[in-house]
Design a protein around this motif. Structure first.
Motif, PDB file in Angstrom:
ATOM      1  N   TRP A  83       0.147  -7.417   5.550  1.00  0.00           N
ATOM      2  CA  TRP A  83       0.225  -6.035   5.088  1.00  0.00           C
ATOM      3  C   TRP A  83       0.774  -5.150   6.197  1.00  0.00           C
ATOM      4  O   TRP A  83       0.857  -5.552   7.348  1.00  0.00           O
ATOM      5  N   ASP A  92      -9.508  -2.405   6.690  1.00  0.00           N
ATOM      6  CA  ASP A  92      -8.538  -3.429   7.061  1.00  0.00           C
ATOM      7  C   ASP A  92      -9.073  -4.319   8.174  1.00  0.00           C
ATOM      8  O   ASP A  92      -8.842  -5.539   8.185  1.00  0.00           O
ATOM      9  N   ARG A 142       0.853  -1.191   0.000  1.00  0.00           N
ATOM     10  CA  ARG A 142       0.000   0.000   0.000  1.00  0.00           C
ATOM     11  C   ARG A 142       0.892   1.246   0.000  1.00  0.00           C
ATOM     12  O   ARG A 142       1.420   1.631  -1.046  1.00  0.00           O
ATOM     13  N   ARG A 189       0.309  -1.540   8.226  1.00  0.00           N
ATOM     14  CA  ARG A 189      -0.874  -0.795   8.633  1.00  0.00           C
ATOM     15  C   ARG A 189      -0.952   0.614   8.044  1.00  0.00           C
ATOM     16  O   ARG A 189       0.062   1.260   7.800  1.00  0.00           O
ATOM     17  N   SER A 243      -0.721  -7.922  10.352  1.00  0.00           N
ATOM     18  CA  SER A 243      -0.408  -6.550   9.953  1.00  0.00           C
ATOM     19  C   SER A 243       0.748  -6.040  10.802  1.00  0.00           C
ATOM     20  O   SER A 243       0.965  -6.498  11.928  1.00  0.00           O
ATOM     21  N   SER A 287     -10.736  -3.618  -2.512  1.00  0.00           N
ATOM     22  CA  SER A 287      -9.617  -4.397  -1.950  1.00  0.00           C
ATOM     23  C   SER A 287     -10.054  -5.761  -1.440  1.00  0.00           C
ATOM     24  O   SER A 287      -9.386  -6.776  -1.687  1.00  0.00           O
ATOM     25  N   LYS A 327      -9.526  -8.277   7.774  1.00  0.00           N
ATOM     26  CA  LYS A 327      -8.820  -9.181   8.684  1.00  0.00           C
ATOM     27  C   LYS A 327      -9.791 -10.132   9.372  1.00  0.00           C
ATOM     28  O   LYS A 327      -9.543 -11.344   9.451  1.00  0.00           O
ATOM     29  N   ARG A 354      -8.529   2.038   8.102  1.00  0.00           N
ATOM     30  CA  ARG A 354      -8.554   1.226   9.319  1.00  0.00           C
ATOM     31  C   ARG A 354      -9.805   0.365   9.375  1.00  0.00           C
ATOM     32  O   ARG A 354      -9.752  -0.821   9.725  1.00  0.00           O
TER      33      ARG A 354
END
Length: 483
Positions: free
Chosen positions: A102, A114, A14, A104, A130, A84, A118, A111
């Motif tokens: 990945w 992700d 990213r 963070r 992460s 994503s 997750k 956030r």
């Protein structure tokens, strides 16, 4: 279906477009399994903060550079565009991947995304991890004595410097195990990240070398050639005495931990004062991320809500003049033209131009924030919002409301020989220094000798400095009295 030992690890790149000091990549390589490096062009998650034009130019070249680096390890980058979560699910299905790693991100939208990804992937039995690759210290780990996040920079940075050991940066892997069968990758050129007609970025390659190698070389050049002038000279836009690492940091082509390590290794030649001042600027970046994490609406809302009552004028004509570098104030115009032509602006001039927009033109700081977001190659949501709110006086640890930069004296002080202004505002280059920052005070003979016709070849000032200053002070005082 791949066996557990051969099932690949997806490394989701990213804002970490590098091989060295990349914890997610390091963990994947150390797992002993094949590694699938992936970059996803996700236009959904950022919401209103999709990549601006200048950042898209940088991303194109940074991804190309990253793929070249990966090729040297026997691996390569897979590009996909889309949501994503959906893209990752497709890649897991196509490759039988058993893990996704990945580094963070800290923006509110990222956030939340992700966290959702997750949770879902872990429910499917995948190994999901992460890591921190972006900051020296993560925002939730630094608190004041009351257990609250810091709102003032100096104690924040003092705490980080005294309590945090950034550690030794991770080395780049020389080899990265590849897959036997690769999923398809989209073509970078098909993403149309580069401007077409007109090519407003045509001069960018003369200034920038995106990519991990370019970042490392930029840091070396700065520390060897310019850093010894940093503490006293970083405010001089006419001198090359700043690091210009900001776009490399924004795209994660270099980590703050790497910067600290290399800077410390040069401390003896650069000097303590210059080294500490340089590292404190890394600290401001850390502080900005601290604010963004704890106050996720920072890019859109006044941190101090009393500024919600500020009587902005928001005149579209003066905003356009500011954007085009046609305000009639040479230091302001020089900065705005440097921004347009190179995708970057010297930090001192960023403060001058921002103050001018907010306080001289009484334009909402968010208008400036949006323009910088689109035109800066180093556009960074945390830095951008924190800096604009600092100048406006509406942020945490903000400049006092009565601090209104005088664009005339600022130019005279920080560009004393006029080299910066003459470079970016060539139509007034023949003016003597005495009038360079205030062409309207030059007499007709001086203007004629310099080939200038005010209002024709160069604009008259769009506001009177003294009157604009008083107007701004009255507006700021009204907030203070109403509080």
């Amino acid at each position: 279906m791949s066996s557990p030992r051969t099932a690949p690890v997806i490394v989701w790149f990213r804002q970490d477009l590098r091989l060295a000091d990349n914890p997610a990549l390091h963990a994947a390589v150390e797992s002993g399994r094949p590694v699938l490096p992936v970059f996803i062009l996700d236009a959904e998650t950022p919401g209103d903060w999709k990549l601006g034009g200048a950042a898209r130019w940088w991303l194109h070249h940074s991804l190309s550079a990253l793929n070249t680096r990966l090729d040297q390890t026997g691996n390569h980058l897979v590009l996909r565009a889309g949501n994503s979560h959906n893209v990752l699910k497709e890649l897991i299905k196509e490759t039988g991947a058993a893990a996704v790693y990945w580094n963070r991100r800290y923006e509110s939208s990222a956030r939340q995304r992700d966290s959702d990804i997750k949770s879902h992937l872990k429910e499917q039995g995948l190994d999901v991890q992460s890591f921190n690759a972006t900051l020296l210290v993560e925002p939730w780990t630094v608190k004041n004595k009351s257990g609250d996040p810091f709102r003032v920079f100096t104690p924040f940075w003092r705490s980080v410097r005294s309590e945090v050991d950034p550690g030794t940066p991770l080395k780049a892997p020389s080899q990265i195990q590849s897959l036997d069968k690769w999923p398809t990758s989209e073509e970078l050129d098909d993403w149309n990240l580069l401007p077409r007609n007109p090519d407003w970025a045509k001069d960018f390659p003369d200034v920038w070398t995106p990519g991990e190698d370019g970042a490392r070389q930029r840091l070396t050049d700065f520390l060897e050639d310019d850093a010894a002038h940093y503490a006293g000279g970083r405010d001089r836009p006419d001198k090359p005495w700043t690091s210009r690492l900001s776009p490399h940091l924004a795209f994660g082509e270099i980590s703050p931990r790497q910067i600290v390590a290399v800077a410390e290794s040069h401390r003896e030649t650069v000097g303590d004062k210059n080294t500490e001042k340089f590292l404190s600027e890394i600290g401001w970046r850390e502080f900005s991320y601290n604010l963004l994490y704890h106050f996720p609406n920072f890019p859109e809302q006044n941190y101090q809500d009393k500024f919600d009552r500020f009587p902005w004028l928001n005149n579209s004509d003066t905003l356009l003049a500011w954007q085009r570098g046609q305000t009639g104030y040479p230091i302001v115009d020089a900065g705005m033209r440097q921004l347009w032509q190179t995708g970057w602006m010297h930090n001192r001039v960023r403060m001058i131009t921002a103050s001018f927009l907010i306080k001289h033109l009484m334009t909402d700081w968010r208008e400036g924030e949006r323009w910088f977001w689109d035109t800066l190659v180093d556009a960074d949501l945390a830095n951008n919002s924190a800096s604009w709110q600092w100048v406006a006086g509406s942020g945490a640890d903000a400049a006092p409301y009565f601090r209104i930069f005088n664009p005339i004296t600022q130019g005279e002080k920080f560009d004393p020989n006029g080299e910066y202004i003459r470079k970016w505002v060539p139509e007034i280059a023949q003016l003597p220094n005495k009038f360079l920052n205030k062409p309207w005070e030059a007499g007709p003979i001086v203007l004629k000798d310099a080939g200038i016709e005010l209002g024709q070849t160069y604009p008259e000032p769009i506001v009177d400095h003294s009157a604009a200053r008083e107007r701004a002070l009255d507006a700021f005082k009204s907030l203070k009295e109403a509080a």
